[in-house]
Scaffold this motif. Structure first.
Motif, PDB file in Angstrom:
ATOM      1  N   ASP A   2       0.840  -1.186   0.000  1.00  0.00           N
ATOM      2  CA  ASP A   2       0.000   0.000   0.000  1.00  0.00           C
ATOM      3  C   ASP A   2       0.884   1.248   0.000  1.00  0.00           C
ATOM      4  O   ASP A   2       1.718   1.433   0.878  1.00  0.00           O
ATOM      5  CB  ASP A   2      -0.889  -0.031   1.239  1.00  0.00           C
ATOM      6  CG  ASP A   2      -1.877   1.121   1.280  1.00  0.00           C
ATOM      7  OD1 ASP A   2      -1.981   1.858   0.291  1.00  0.00           O
ATOM      8  OD2 ASP A   2      -2.539   1.267   2.314  1.00  0.00           O
ATOM      9  N   GLN A   3       0.705   2.117  -0.988  1.00  0.00           N
ATOM     10  CA  GLN A   3       1.513   3.323  -1.112  1.00  0.00           C
ATOM     11  C   GLN A   3       1.374   4.241   0.110  1.00  0.00           C
ATOM     12  O   GLN A   3       2.248   5.016   0.408  1.00  0.00           O
ATOM     13  CB  GLN A   3       1.128   4.093  -2.382  1.00  0.00           C
ATOM     14  CG  GLN A   3       1.547   3.395  -3.652  1.00  0.00           C
ATOM     15  CD  GLN A   3       3.044   3.358  -3.827  1.00  0.00           C
ATOM     16  OE1 GLN A   3       3.750   4.264  -3.423  1.00  0.00           O
ATOM     17  NE2 GLN A   3       3.552   2.303  -4.412  1.00  0.00           N
ATOM     18  N   LYS A   7       7.068   5.657   4.349  1.00  0.00           N
ATOM     19  CA  LYS A   7       7.468   6.724   5.262  1.00  0.00           C
ATOM     20  C   LYS A   7       8.806   7.328   4.840  1.00  0.00           C
ATOM     21  O   LYS A   7       9.768   6.602   4.596  1.00  0.00           O
ATOM     22  CB  LYS A   7       7.605   6.164   6.678  1.00  0.00           C
ATOM     23  CG  LYS A   7       6.321   5.620   7.239  1.00  0.00           C
ATOM     24  CD  LYS A   7       6.554   5.019   8.608  1.00  0.00           C
ATOM     25  CE  LYS A   7       5.301   4.375   9.123  1.00  0.00           C
ATOM     26  NZ  LYS A   7       5.536   3.639  10.357  1.00  0.00           N
ATOM     27  N   GLU A   8       8.847   8.657   4.805  1.00  0.00           N
ATOM     28  CA  GLU A   8      10.093   9.348   4.479  1.00  0.00           C
ATOM     29  C   GLU A   8      11.129   9.068   5.555  1.00  0.00           C
ATOM     30  O   GLU A   8      10.791   8.935   6.732  1.00  0.00           O
ATOM     31  CB  GLU A   8       9.857  10.851   4.353  1.00  0.00           C
ATOM     32  CG  GLU A   8      11.071  11.584   3.811  1.00  0.00           C
ATOM     33  CD  GLU A   8      10.801  13.042   3.475  1.00  0.00           C
ATOM     34  OE1 GLU A   8      11.756  13.708   3.071  1.00  0.00           O
ATOM     35  OE2 GLU A   8       9.656  13.495   3.621  1.00  0.00           O
ATOM     36  N   HIS A   9      12.378   8.948   5.163  1.00  0.00           N
ATOM     37  CA  HIS A   9      13.541   8.654   6.002  1.00  0.00           C
ATOM     38  C   HIS A   9      13.602   7.190   6.425  1.00  0.00           C
ATOM     39  O   HIS A   9      14.634   6.743   6.899  1.00  0.00           O
ATOM     40  CB  HIS A   9      13.618   9.551   7.241  1.00  0.00           C
ATOM     41  CG  HIS A   9      13.605  11.006   6.913  1.00  0.00           C
ATOM     42  ND1 HIS A   9      14.609  11.621   6.209  1.00  0.00           N
ATOM     43  CD2 HIS A   9      12.698  11.967   7.184  1.00  0.00           C
ATOM     44  CE1 HIS A   9      14.324  12.893   6.063  1.00  0.00           C
ATOM     45  NE2 HIS A   9      13.168  13.127   6.636  1.00  0.00           N
ATOM     46  N   TYR A  14      15.045  11.972  -0.180  1.00  0.00           N
ATOM     47  CA  TYR A  14      15.280  12.768  -1.379  1.00  0.00           C
ATOM     48  C   TYR A  14      16.772  13.071  -1.485  1.00  0.00           C
ATOM     49  O   TYR A  14      17.387  13.505  -0.518  1.00  0.00           O
ATOM     50  CB  TYR A  14      14.485  14.078  -1.330  1.00  0.00           C
ATOM     51  CG  TYR A  14      12.993  13.853  -1.446  1.00  0.00           C
ATOM     52  CD1 TYR A  14      12.413  13.610  -2.692  1.00  0.00           C
ATOM     53  CD2 TYR A  14      12.171  13.862  -0.330  1.00  0.00           C
ATOM     54  CE1 TYR A  14      11.057  13.381  -2.812  1.00  0.00           C
ATOM     55  CE2 TYR A  14      10.810  13.646  -0.436  1.00  0.00           C
ATOM     56  CZ  TYR A  14      10.259  13.406  -1.684  1.00  0.00           C
ATOM     57  OH  TYR A  14       8.915  13.181  -1.791  1.00  0.00           O
ATOM     58  N   ASN A  15      17.334  12.845  -2.686  1.00  0.00           N
ATOM     59  CA  ASN A  15      18.756  13.137  -2.866  1.00  0.00           C
ATOM     60  C   ASN A  15      18.948  14.623  -3.140  1.00  0.00           C
ATOM     61  O   ASN A  15      17.989  15.398  -3.162  1.00  0.00           O
ATOM     62  CB  ASN A  15      19.378  12.255  -3.958  1.00  0.00           C
ATOM     63  CG  ASN A  15      18.889  12.564  -5.352  1.00  0.00           C
ATOM     64  OD1 ASN A  15      18.188  13.544  -5.599  1.00  0.00           O
ATOM     65  ND2 ASN A  15      19.252  11.722  -6.296  1.00  0.00           N
ATOM     66  N   GLU A  24      16.990   0.276   1.142  1.00  0.00           N
ATOM     67  CA  GLU A  24      17.063  -1.180   1.062  1.00  0.00           C
ATOM     68  C   GLU A  24      15.883  -1.810   1.807  1.00  0.00           C
ATOM     69  O   GLU A  24      15.292  -2.784   1.339  1.00  0.00           O
ATOM     70  CB  GLU A  24      18.387  -1.662   1.656  1.00  0.00           C
ATOM     71  CG  GLU A  24      18.563  -3.153   1.588  1.00  0.00           C
ATOM     72  CD  GLU A  24      19.894  -3.596   2.136  1.00  0.00           C
ATOM     73  OE1 GLU A  24      20.223  -4.780   1.936  1.00  0.00           O
ATOM     74  OE2 GLU A  24      20.607  -2.791   2.771  1.00  0.00           O
ATOM     75  N   LYS A  25      15.533  -1.225   2.934  1.00  0.00           N
ATOM     76  CA  LYS A  25      14.404  -1.732   3.727  1.00  0.00           C
ATOM     77  C   LYS A  25      13.116  -1.731   2.913  1.00  0.00           C
ATOM     78  O   LYS A  25      12.366  -2.710   2.899  1.00  0.00           O
ATOM     79  CB  LYS A  25      14.237  -0.886   4.988  1.00  0.00           C
ATOM     80  CG  LYS A  25      13.127  -1.342   5.882  1.00  0.00           C
ATOM     81  CD  LYS A  25      13.043  -0.485   7.129  1.00  0.00           C
ATOM     82  CE  LYS A  25      11.902  -0.945   8.016  1.00  0.00           C
ATOM     83  NZ  LYS A  25      11.826  -0.173   9.238  1.00  0.00           N
ATOM     84  N   TYR A  26      12.842  -0.644   2.208  1.00  0.00           N
ATOM     85  CA  TYR A  26      11.629  -0.561   1.389  1.00  0.00           C
ATOM     86  C   TYR A  26      11.680  -1.576   0.246  1.00  0.00           C
ATOM     87  O   TYR A  26      10.683  -2.255  -0.035  1.00  0.00           O
ATOM     88  CB  TYR A  26      11.430   0.844   0.814  1.00  0.00           C
ATOM     89  CG  TYR A  26      10.323   0.860  -0.203  1.00  0.00           C
ATOM     90  CD1 TYR A  26       8.996   0.866   0.202  1.00  0.00           C
ATOM     91  CD2 TYR A  26      10.592   0.812  -1.565  1.00  0.00           C
ATOM     92  CE1 TYR A  26       7.967   0.844  -0.720  1.00  0.00           C
ATOM     93  CE2 TYR A  26       9.572   0.788  -2.493  1.00  0.00           C
ATOM     94  CZ  TYR A  26       8.264   0.802  -2.069  1.00  0.00           C
ATOM     95  OH  TYR A  26       7.245   0.772  -2.986  1.00  0.00           O
TER      96      TYR A  26
END
Length: 60
Positions: A2-3, A7-9, A14-15, A24-26
């Motif tokens: 589910d999008q 979660k950010e971080h 963002y580069n 890697e976790k995602y």
């Protein structure tokens, strides 16, 4: 996946150019390699050679 649960971080950041970079976790949570040459690919895919260079890491 589910999008709405991304979660950010934790799942991405963002580069310096403003692009979203998945962690890697995602990528492990997603469950497959997209063969796009992701920076943190846990599947070991090398876009230049179109091969997998390492075995899949287990999610703990």
């Amino acid at each position: 996946m589910d999008q709405k649960t991304i979660k950010e971080h934790e799942d991405f950041y963002y580069n310096e150019l403003g692009y979203k970079v998945f962690t890697e976790k995602y990528l492990l949570k997603r469950g497959y390699c997209c063969k796009s040459g992701c920076k943190h690919c846990p599947y070991g895919y090398d876009k230049k050679t179109d091969t997998f260079k390492r075995t899949i890491k287990k999610q703990s």
